[in-house]
Write a protein that holds these residues in place. Structure first.
Motif, PDB file in Angstrom:
ATOM      1  N   ARG A 107      -3.669  -0.615 -10.873  1.00  0.00           N
ATOM      2  CA  ARG A 107      -3.140  -0.841  -9.531  1.00  0.00           C
ATOM      3  C   ARG A 107      -2.883  -2.317  -9.238  1.00  0.00           C
ATOM      4  O   ARG A 107      -2.485  -2.670  -8.120  1.00  0.00           O
ATOM      5  N   GLY A 108      -3.120  -3.220 -10.227  1.00  0.00           N
ATOM      6  CA  GLY A 108      -2.810  -4.627 -10.034  1.00  0.00           C
ATOM      7  C   GLY A 108      -3.892  -5.365  -9.280  1.00  0.00           C
ATOM      8  O   GLY A 108      -5.080  -5.076  -9.402  1.00  0.00           O
ATOM      9  N   ASN A 109      -3.462  -6.330  -8.486  1.00  0.00           N
ATOM     10  CA  ASN A 109      -4.370  -7.202  -7.760  1.00  0.00           C
ATOM     11  C   ASN A 109      -4.416  -6.790  -6.289  1.00  0.00           C
ATOM     12  O   ASN A 109      -3.372  -6.457  -5.713  1.00  0.00           O
ATOM     13  N   PRO A 110      -5.584  -6.810  -5.636  1.00  0.00           N
ATOM     14  CA  PRO A 110      -5.626  -6.479  -4.211  1.00  0.00           C
ATOM     15  C   PRO A 110      -4.642  -7.280  -3.360  1.00  0.00           C
ATOM     16  O   PRO A 110      -4.110  -6.759  -2.364  1.00  0.00           O
ATOM     17  N   LEU A 111      -4.355  -8.512  -3.764  1.00  0.00           N
ATOM     18  CA  LEU A 111      -3.408  -9.338  -3.009  1.00  0.00           C
ATOM     19  C   LEU A 111      -2.013  -8.726  -2.974  1.00  0.00           C
ATOM     20  O   LEU A 111      -1.239  -8.992  -2.051  1.00  0.00           O
ATOM     21  N   ASP A 112      -1.679  -7.906  -3.977  1.00  0.00           N
ATOM     22  CA  ASP A 112      -0.339  -7.299  -4.034  1.00  0.00           C
ATOM     23  C   ASP A 112      -0.035  -6.500  -2.773  1.00  0.00           C
ATOM     24  O   ASP A 112       1.102  -6.496  -2.286  1.00  0.00           O
ATOM     25  N   TYR A 113      -1.045  -5.798  -2.273  1.00  0.00           N
ATOM     26  CA  TYR A 113      -0.831  -4.902  -1.134  1.00  0.00           C
ATOM     27  C   TYR A 113      -0.961  -5.656   0.194  1.00  0.00           C
ATOM     28  O   TYR A 113      -0.291  -5.299   1.168  1.00  0.00           O
ATOM     29  N   ASP A 114      -1.755  -6.723   0.190  1.00  0.00           N
ATOM     30  CA  ASP A 114      -1.780  -7.581   1.371  1.00  0.00           C
ATOM     31  C   ASP A 114      -0.401  -8.196   1.606  1.00  0.00           C
ATOM     32  O   ASP A 114       0.016  -8.406   2.750  1.00  0.00           O
ATOM     33  N   VAL A 115       0.332  -8.448   0.518  1.00  0.00           N
ATOM     34  CA  VAL A 115       1.712  -8.954   0.625  1.00  0.00           C
ATOM     35  C   VAL A 115       2.612  -7.922   1.293  1.00  0.00           C
ATOM     36  O   VAL A 115       3.507  -8.271   2.057  1.00  0.00           O
ATOM     37  N   TRP A 116       2.388  -6.649   1.032  1.00  0.00           N
ATOM     38  CA  TRP A 116       3.173  -5.606   1.707  1.00  0.00           C
ATOM     39  C   TRP A 116       2.956  -5.682   3.212  1.00  0.00           C
ATOM     40  O   TRP A 116       3.912  -5.586   3.989  1.00  0.00           O
ATOM     41  N   GLN A 117       1.711  -5.838   3.602  1.00  0.00           N
ATOM     42  CA  GLN A 117       1.392  -5.959   5.029  1.00  0.00           C
ATOM     43  C   GLN A 117       2.135  -7.153   5.629  1.00  0.00           C
ATOM     44  O   GLN A 117       2.746  -7.060   6.693  1.00  0.00           O
ATOM     45  N   GLN A 118       2.106  -8.275   4.906  1.00  0.00           N
ATOM     46  CA  GLN A 118       2.777  -9.490   5.387  1.00  0.00           C
ATOM     47  C   GLN A 118       4.294  -9.322   5.432  1.00  0.00           C
ATOM     48  O   GLN A 118       4.974  -9.997   6.214  1.00  0.00           O
ATOM     49  N   ALA A 119       4.826  -8.395   4.621  1.00  0.00           N
ATOM     50  CA  ALA A 119       6.272  -8.157   4.578  1.00  0.00           C
ATOM     51  C   ALA A 119       6.732  -7.212   5.689  1.00  0.00           C
ATOM     52  O   ALA A 119       7.896  -6.800   5.698  1.00  0.00           O
ATOM     53  N   GLY A 120       5.828  -6.874   6.612  1.00  0.00           N
ATOM     54  CA  GLY A 120       6.214  -6.030   7.740  1.00  0.00           C
ATOM     55  C   GLY A 120       5.842  -4.576   7.599  1.00  0.00           C
ATOM     56  O   GLY A 120       6.303  -3.739   8.385  1.00  0.00           O
ATOM     57  N   CYS A 121       5.004  -4.265   6.593  1.00  0.00           N
ATOM     58  CA  CYS A 121       4.570  -2.885   6.393  1.00  0.00           C
ATOM     59  C   CYS A 121       3.176  -2.735   7.000  1.00  0.00           C
ATOM     60  O   CYS A 121       2.154  -2.847   6.306  1.00  0.00           O
ATOM     61  N   ASP A 122       3.139  -2.501   8.294  1.00  0.00           N
ATOM     62  CA  ASP A 122       1.867  -2.437   9.013  1.00  0.00           C
ATOM     63  C   ASP A 122       1.003  -1.293   8.478  1.00  0.00           C
ATOM     64  O   ASP A 122       1.478  -0.167   8.302  1.00  0.00           O
ATOM     65  N   GLY A 123      -0.271  -1.602   8.215  1.00  0.00           N
ATOM     66  CA  GLY A 123      -1.185  -0.583   7.723  1.00  0.00           C
ATOM     67  C   GLY A 123      -1.130  -0.382   6.219  1.00  0.00           C
ATOM     68  O   GLY A 123      -1.622   0.637   5.721  1.00  0.00           O
ATOM     69  N   TRP A 124      -0.583  -1.343   5.483  1.00  0.00           N
ATOM     70  CA  TRP A 124      -0.469  -1.223   4.026  1.00  0.00           C
ATOM     71  C   TRP A 124      -1.197  -2.342   3.297  1.00  0.00           C
ATOM     72  O   TRP A 124      -0.865  -2.663   2.147  1.00  0.00           O
ATOM     73  N   SER A 125      -2.184  -2.954   3.919  1.00  0.00           N
ATOM     74  CA  SER A 125      -3.012  -3.928   3.206  1.00  0.00           C
ATOM     75  C   SER A 125      -3.820  -3.196   2.129  1.00  0.00           C
ATOM     76  O   SER A 125      -3.893  -1.959   2.115  1.00  0.00           O
ATOM     77  N   PHE A 126      -4.456  -3.952   1.250  1.00  0.00           N
ATOM     78  CA  PHE A 126      -5.257  -3.316   0.208  1.00  0.00           C
ATOM     79  C   PHE A 126      -6.370  -2.470   0.816  1.00  0.00           C
ATOM     80  O   PHE A 126      -6.649  -1.357   0.341  1.00  0.00           O
TER      81      PHE A 126
END
Length: 519
Positions: A107-126
């Motif tokens: 699944r990669g690095n936890p930071l990968d999904y925090d980036v999704w949250q920062q990209a405007g995908c609310d509720g998609w942090s790791f």
């Protein structure tokens, strides 16, 4: 395991229709059957693929590309890869690409999904995604804060590492790269045994884990060999699917939701065929506009893989073990990076791209180390070249368009060549084969261009977000259309630093949860 798919008459309407049985579609089917009283139709273009020896054998996954189990897609050549056509294996069977992939659960690095949250995908942090990763897992080590047990997908590590895999594990500390226990732990930086979807020496695909246990349920109809050719949209709502049954077009209705899980190539294609996309593109193709979404087909991302650095071996490779690999290595191409960006894995034999095989002598006993970029920045697109549902596509990842991607891969090649010369490889390494010598930077760039291939992690072509190019919202609903959800790699806004089977499975678990909350 079942021997066949139950045959049920095709009804005119179902509560839910899911298009595609891969990593994103199978979890939706399973959770809807287990958690609701809904009727579900699963449409799969491929064959069942049940009990097929070459699919079941983890060691034989490479030849599945360009076989009857593969869609046969390719990336469009560019000068950056010296005009080569790069094939993109995509599974065409129950389980989708999980039926032909390298069986990696990562699944990669936890930071990968925090980036999704920062990209405007609310509720998609790791933290938001972790429960759904865990829900999918049946990890051999049992449940922990970061791993799941009892889920549909069985996840194991090698019972006996091949000498090449063991050497990668033992040699990494000599390069200052640590050994870690689990790439799906707190950090993925280091060398570690790979996580596999392998059980008792056989592949455990999404179909094995999610679909096969519910094939007998009367509310589930699984239709294989049925190619979806269009979505039915009426009054701002997706109400059904046009698909081929025995070669003839049929229209089947969905009373609650259509879930598009055809993958990052066929999901945008199907949307555009249905008049959903960029108005200018649809006009060029002569397709009437139904719903304007200019981001459909854009934001295509994939990880470039230099396939491969090949070395002469002092000994024969012997019996192939696991998936032909066994371990992985994740490290930083530059010390100032916040997370690993490059990745390597061993291959128990020769895995070089055709161009490299033309350029170098790789005869005799050899082993390979792949060098890939998991934090790639280059972004491409997918375009239809005609309005034919079976027509050609221009699929362009724009590999090496970003200078930083090229630099990272050059650095990775140098590191891999150094790894092969560590004391851990002393009983194996007998010299360089491809490249056959230490390289100047210019030569290394050329080696990367000639060896650049794909991890076949195509994603991003119907991205999640809030901006003008976003196609779905944070609950995976297509912007501006009722009744249509997307659950596959196309919704990924920024490609994570890993194989895509695990994140897409997580997306499928979340899609199912969203649908059940809305029901």
């Amino acid at each position: 395991m079942p021997t066949t798919v139950p045959t049920r008459p095709l009804e005119k309407a179902y509560d839910y229709i899911i298009i595609g049985s891969g990593s994103g579609g199978s979890p939706v089917v399973r959770r809807l059957i287990d958690g609701t009283d809904a009727t579900v139709l699963l449409i799969e273009a491929g064959e069942p693929g049940i009990g097929v020896a070459e699919i079941d054998d983890p060691r034989e996954w490479v030849p599945l590309g360009r076989s009857r189990w593969d869609w046969g897609y390719s990336y469009t050549p560019t000068p950056r890869v010296n005009g080569r056509t790069i094939g993109i294996p995509r599974g065409k069977a129950l389980g989708g690409s999980s039926a032909i992939n390298a069986l990696m659960w990562y699944r990669g690095n936890p930071l990968d999904y925090d980036v999704w949250q920062q990209a405007g995908c609310d509720g998609w942090s790791f933290a938001d995604c972790l429960p759904f990763f865990k829900k999918a897992e049946d990890w051999e080590g049992g449940e922990t804060a970061l791993r799941g047990a009892g889920g549909p997908l069985k996840i194991t590590t090698s019972t006996k590492l091949h000498p090449i895999a063991q050497a990668m594990l033992d040699g990494s500390p000599e390069l200052g790269i640590p050994v870690i226990a689990d790439p799906n732990g707190e950090s993925n930086e280091g060398a570690c045994p790979s996580n596999f979807n392998i059980v008792d020496g056989k592949r455990w695909s999404s179909a094995n884990g999610y679909l096969f246990p519910v094939l007998g349920n009367e509310r589930l109809t699984v239709l294989t060999g049925s190619h979806a050719i269009g979505l039915v949209v009426e009054g701002g709502r997706c109400t059904g699917v046009r698909h081929l049954v025995d070669g003839k077009p049929v229209e089947t209705s969905a009373t609650t939701q259509v879930v598009l899980a055809a993958g990052a190539i066929d999901t945008p294609r199907l949307m555009m065929l249905s008049g959903i996309g960029d108005p200018a593109e649809l006009k060029r193709l002569g397709i009437p506009l139904v719903h304007a979404l200019p981001g459909v087909g854009l934001n295509l991302q994939d990880h470039p893989l230099v396939q491969a650095c090949v070395f002469r071996s002092k000994v024969p490779m012997g019996e192939k073990l696991d998936n032909g690999g066994g371990t992985m290595l994740n490290w930083k191409s530059r010390p100032d990076l916040v997370q690993p960006d490059v990745h390597s894995f061993p291959v128990q034999g020769n895995s070089a791209e055709p161009r490299l095989r033309e350029l170098y002598d790789m005869s005799g006993d050899v082993f390979s180390l792949g060098a890939g970029l998991m934090h790639s920045k280059s972004i491409g697109y997918l375009k239809m070249l005609s309005a034919d549902p079976f027509g050609p596509l221009d699929i362009q990842p724009n590999y090496l368009a970003e200078e930083s991607d090229l630099e990272a891969l050059v650095s990775a090649v140098y590191t891999i060549m150094d790894l092969a010369q560590t004391s851990a490889f002393a009983d194996l390494f007998a010299g360089f084969a491809a490249p056959d010598r230490k390289l100047s930077r210019a030569d290394a760039v050329e080696f990367v261009r000639n060896g650049c291939s794909t991890f076949f992690h195509t994603s991003g072509t119907a991205k999640m977000g809030k901006d003008d190019m976003a196609v779905v919202d944070a609950r995976l609903r297509v912007h501006g259309l009722e009744g249509l959800t997307i659950s596959d790699a196309s919704v990924i806004p920024v490609i994570p630093t890993c194989n895509t089977h695990a994140p897409v499975t997580m997306i499928g678990e979340r899609a199912a949860a969203f649908l059940m909350e809305a029901a």
